[in-house]
Design an enzyme around this catalytic site. Structure first.
Site, PDB file in Angstrom:
ATOM      1  N   ASP A  36       0.688  -1.210   0.111  1.00  0.00           N
ATOM      2  CA  ASP A  36      -0.029  -0.237  -0.083  1.00  0.00           C
ATOM      3  C   ASP A  36       0.761   1.148   0.213  1.00  0.00           C
ATOM      4  O   ASP A  36       0.238   2.406  -0.013  1.00  0.00           O
ATOM      5  CB  ASP A  36      -1.022   0.148   1.173  1.00  0.00           C
ATOM      6  CG  ASP A  36      -2.156  -0.882   1.120  1.00  0.00           C
ATOM      7  OD1 ASP A  36      -2.339  -1.355  -0.113  1.00  0.00           O
ATOM      8  OD2 ASP A  36      -2.819  -1.209   1.746  1.00  0.00           O
ATOM      9  N   ASP A 290     -15.682  35.901 -33.973  1.00  0.00           N
ATOM     10  CA  ASP A 290     -14.747  34.647 -34.140  1.00  0.00           C
ATOM     11  C   ASP A 290     -15.140  33.612 -33.699  1.00  0.00           C
ATOM     12  O   ASP A 290     -15.041  32.363 -34.007  1.00  0.00           O
ATOM     13  CB  ASP A 290     -13.436  35.204 -33.663  1.00  0.00           C
ATOM     14  CG  ASP A 290     -12.645  36.212 -34.423  1.00  0.00           C
ATOM     15  OD1 ASP A 290     -13.357  37.309 -34.362  1.00  0.00           O
ATOM     16  OD2 ASP A 290     -11.492  36.286 -34.588  1.00  0.00           O
ATOM     17  N   GLY A 425      -9.493  21.368 -33.928  1.00  0.00           N
ATOM     18  CA  GLY A 425     -10.176  20.029 -34.695  1.00  0.00           C
ATOM     19  C   GLY A 425     -10.779  20.600 -36.022  1.00  0.00           C
ATOM     20  O   GLY A 425     -10.947  20.136 -36.954  1.00  0.00           O
ATOM     21  N   LEU A 426     -11.171  21.975 -36.103  1.00  0.00           N
ATOM     22  CA  LEU A 426     -11.536  22.780 -37.260  1.00  0.00           C
ATOM     23  C   LEU A 426     -10.533  22.685 -38.316  1.00  0.00           C
ATOM     24  O   LEU A 426     -10.786  22.523 -39.665  1.00  0.00           O
ATOM     25  CB  LEU A 426     -12.083  23.974 -36.937  1.00  0.00           C
ATOM     26  CG  LEU A 426     -12.638  24.975 -38.291  1.00  0.00           C
ATOM     27  CD1 LEU A 426     -13.867  24.333 -38.796  1.00  0.00           C
ATOM     28  CD2 LEU A 426     -12.733  26.395 -38.193  1.00  0.00           C
TER      29      LEU A 426
END
Length: 523
Positions: A36, A290, A425-426
């Protein structure tokens, strides 16, 4: 008991370690087997602290079980007190040691030490890490303040006026291994100071036992993380009459609401709301041209209760996202998360099984995931942008720079962390969409240098992925060309739905017309 490869929370003794490690002049004796001791790595590797946690393990082994393990406990307690000389001693046991029932807390109290001893009885097989941290902080507060209960009048939030000084507050809840707690404290202290409010004690992070005894010198408590501090705040309210705040200052609207709540409780004049809104860049950007393409983006949220609820409010009210899923692994916060889900007209997901979360994520088909380290892995597998908003986290989510989640600067950090994955992503979608254009053919990909993938190989690779021989479905060139125009973060869902439609209609080849028909069918 459940066997899993990954868990959102550790056992409750890890929560106790978080409180002990967050504070000074406190030592934690943990009755536990040698295995542990792994928990030390959470603080040295993830939190990147310069010292080990103030924890002594009894580290019993299999051969010790045939003898008197209670004597081993007493020996370790005695050595820890002599070596570290703590002002307060925490004593508890891990999940394995709980089965032996040596009752180390009772043993410690019978050893005649002249210091407060907190006996931690943390049910390892029914509770988790956050509960363990909350219970430890609660028991510690209760033990150190029990002699002052009933010895004074209830504390009025207006006491500062009678004493002729600035109002004082306690900031309760921040701890090590919490999400950006260190920076959140700095940001909230700065905001309170601007409003003419002094910070009396921050606990457990950076506090010592004397600071806990000074909690009642403040007028009200700031409950910064409900998972950790709410139980202690309730106890202080019952026994000393200390009011505490409920608003978590994550996001612009919540920060303004938090400031208003503190002012109302202390009876301080309120600051002009319009001035407050200009403290962060998030409101301006979310109204700008934007950011219009961000409006209506589908977002899936999962994390601890505090951050999941706050994230949902920011996503919906401040960024114009559509929340398509929300959940938490914190069962203690399930009621609040369900209430938030009801407001959003979605069903709350309360689970500590990461595979269930991944399945829900897949079904919701979001364009952005806000989650923990595990959701980042799941989102990567599903090809969905992701931002980490909550523990559990990896070392990359404990930045060396100033990076809060709360207050004005926290809103700026959140905007960057959430929106940048969508922007990238774009960009990836545009590159993917125009990859067959003449500028992307062999010889024109100068930005990739010698590592450029040949266009022919890229097309062949796509063809292999698109065909589904198992179902007897083939994508034609026109169908594939149309599919590449769909943004990659929803392309998987469009592809799946189109194939379902083709199977339903008995269409063996999917053309661009089939894709249009499928879109109309599922709309």
């Amino acid at each position: 008991m459940e066997l899993t490869l990954w868990t959102y929370e550790g056992p409750p003794h890890v929560g106790a370690m978080r409180i002990a490690s967050s504070m000074k002049d406190i030592h934690y004796v943990l009755h536990a087997p040698q295995g542990d001791t792994y928990a030390d790595l959470l603080f040295t590797m993830i939190e990147r602290r310069g010292q080990r946690p103030p924890v002594t393990y009894t580290t019993f082994q299999a051969r010790d079980l045939g003898g008197d393990t209670a004597e081993l406990v007493k020996k370790n307690i005695k050595e820890a007190v002599e070596r570290f000389k703590p002002k307060t001693l925490l004593v508890g046991e891990s999940c394995t040691a709980e089965l032996i029932q040596d009752q180390p807390g009772a043993l410690a109290k019978g050893m005649g030490f002249d210091m407060p001893i907190v006996n931690l009885e943390l049910p390892a097989y029914s509770k988790k890490e956050n509960w363990g941290a909350s219970e430890t902080f609660y028991q510690l507060t209760r033990t150190l303040l029990k002699e002052k209960v009933g010895s004074s009048e209830k504390i009025s939030p207006l006491r500062w006026k009678e004493l002729g000084r600035r109002p004082k507050v306690n900031i309760l809840g921040p701890s090590l291994l919490g999400f950006r707690c260190r920076d959140d404290v700095i940001e909230i202290q700065r905001i309170l100071s601007e409003q003419g409010i002094d910070t009396n004690v921050v606990a457990p992070l950076g506090a010592n036992p004397n600071d806990i005894e000074r909690l009642i010198d403040a007028e009200i408590n700031i409950c910064l993380y409900q998972e950790i501090a709410e139980a202690s705040c309730e106890w202080l309210k019952r026994n000393f009459g200390m009011e505490y705040t409920n608003t978590i200052p994550i996001g612009i609207k919540n920060t303004i609401e938090f400031i208003n709540e503190v002012h109302n409780k202390l009876d301080l004049p309120l600051t002009n709301k319009k001035e407050l809104e200009h403290k962060s860049k998030l409101p301006w950007y979310s109204k700008s041209v934007d950011s219009n393409y961000l409006t209506g983006k589908r977002v899936f949220i999962f994390g601890d209760g505090t951050h999941a609820i706050a994230a949902a409010k920011i996503a919906k009210d401040e960024l114009g996202f559509e929340v398509v899923g929300i959940g938490t692994y914190s069962r203690e916060m399930a009621r609040q998360v369900r209430a938030t889900a009801k407001e959003l007209n979605v069903e709350a997901l309360i689970t500590n099984n990461y595979l269930e979360v991944e399945d829900a994520m897949k079904k919701a088909a979001p364009e952005l995931v806000l989650g923990t380290q595990m959701e980042r892995h799941s989102a990567k597998r599903l090809g969905i942008p992701c931002a980490v908003i909550s523990t559990p986290m990896h070392v990359q989510d404990v930045p060396a720079r100033y990076s809060p989640q709360m207050g004005w600067e926290g809103a700026n950090v959140i905007f960057d962390d959430w929106v940048h994955p969508l922007m990238m992503g774009l960009e990836e979608h545009l590159i993917d969409m125009f990859k067959h254009d003449f500028e992307f053919v062999d010889g024109h990909q100068s930005h990739l240098g010698h590592t450029a993938t040949k266009t022919k190989d890229l097309i062949n690779s796509d063809n292999k992925k698109d065909n589904n021989p198992k179902e007897g479905i083939i994508w034609t060139e026109s169908g594939r060309a149309e599919l590449t125009k769909v943004p990659f973060f929803v392309r998987g869902k469009v592809k799946t739905n189109t194939e379902k439609y083709a199977i339903l209609r008995g269409i063996p080849e999917i053309s661009d017309e089939t894709l249009y028909d499928a879109k109309a069918y599922f709309s």
